[in-house]
Enzyme design. Structure first.
Site, PDB file in Angstrom:
ATOM      1  NE  ARG A 193      -0.201 -11.992  27.286  1.00  0.00           N
ATOM      2  CZ  ARG A 193      -1.167 -11.388  27.984  1.00  0.00           C
ATOM      3  NH1 ARG A 193      -2.264 -12.018  28.293  1.00  0.00           N
ATOM      4  NH2 ARG A 193      -1.031 -10.151  28.382  1.00  0.00           N
ATOM      5  N   GLY A 222      -0.671  -3.687  28.007  1.00  0.00           N
ATOM      6  CA  GLY A 222       0.380  -4.672  27.785  1.00  0.00           C
ATOM      7  C   GLY A 222       0.111  -5.482  26.527  1.00  0.00           C
ATOM      8  CB  ALA A 223       2.095  -8.041  24.875  1.00  0.00           C
ATOM      9  CD  GLU A 225       9.447 -21.598  14.523  1.00  0.00           C
ATOM     10  OE1 GLU A 225       8.988 -20.886  13.605  1.00  0.00           O
ATOM     11  OE2 GLU A 225       9.267 -21.339  15.726  1.00  0.00           O
ATOM     12  CB  CYS A 283      11.282 -12.324  31.451  1.00  0.00           C
ATOM     13  SG  CYS A 283      11.923 -11.461  32.897  1.00  0.00           S
ATOM     14  CB  VAL A 342     -11.489  -0.743  31.590  1.00  0.00           C
ATOM     15  CG1 VAL A 342     -12.092   0.411  30.798  1.00  0.00           C
ATOM     16  CG2 VAL A 342     -10.758  -0.240  32.819  1.00  0.00           C
TER      17      VAL A 342
END
Length: 199
Positions: free
Chosen positions: A101, A81-82, A147, A11, A48
């Site tokens: 990210r 995670g995302a 947007e 963040c 992995v």
């Protein structure tokens, strides 16, 4: 962990870009060494590539060496995670198109800024998009936000609050284009030259 840092404050990435956070290291919550001190074996730069639930093993690739090995497990926790949304738009893989990210993503953006970037387009006016736009504006770039919705933070704000956000963004000098769906990214010699919208 595929990356080089296991625990950091994602963040804070827009604030790193803005310069409010001095160094990437300031966002790190725990280093690999700190995990190791706690008895946790950490393998950075590893991916992995498969899981065998009957044999209770994972196949792991060391990204630097290219070597693969099998690691057994008693209990397996998948904590990936995302992941960022990468829409299937033409030119999205152009040099100059970034996702934010990871610390590496922030470093790539920082490099582009210090190389003399002057204009930035931020796709999306959610929390992160607005924070990144503010950070880029503070760094002296000319910033446009595109947007698709008719208001910023449409999923989280009521219309009266969204109007206040719209007014504040525009008063700051950031160009905010609402109802503008991105359709692709124009490039020349692999480098981003423009962002196209449905209008």
């Amino acid at each position: 962990e595929r990356g080089q840092m296991p625990s950091y404050a994602a963040c804070g990435l827009p604030y790193l870009i803005e310069g409010l956070v001095d160094r990437p290291e300031d966002l790190i919550a725990r280093t690999p060494a700190e995990f190791i001190e706690r008895g946790i074996d950490v393998h950075m730069g590893h991916d992995v590539i498969s899981i065998d639930t009957s044999e209770r093993t994972v196949m792991v690739r060391d990204l630097a060496a290219g070597a693969e090995r099998t690691v057994p497990w008693d209990e397996l926790v998948i904590a990936t995670g995302a992941s960022g949304i990468t829409p299937p738009l033409s030119g999205i893989d152009s040099d100059g198109v970034f996702q934010l990210r990871t610390l590496d993503d922030a470093a790539a953006m920082e490099t582009r800024i210090t190389e003399g970037a002057r204009n930035a387009v931020v796709v999306g006016a959610g929390y992160i998009g607005l924070e990144v736009a503010e950070a880029l504006d503070a760094r002296g770039l000319s910033v446009t936000i595109l947007e698709m919705a008719e208001s910023p933070m449409a999923a989280t704000l009521d219309p009266d609050m969204a109007e206040k956000i719209t007014a504040a963004v525009r008063a700051s000098g950031i160009e905010l284009r609402l109802g503008a769906a991105v359709t692709g990214f124009e490039q020349s010699d692999g480098r981003l030259t423009a962002v196209t919208t449905d209008d």
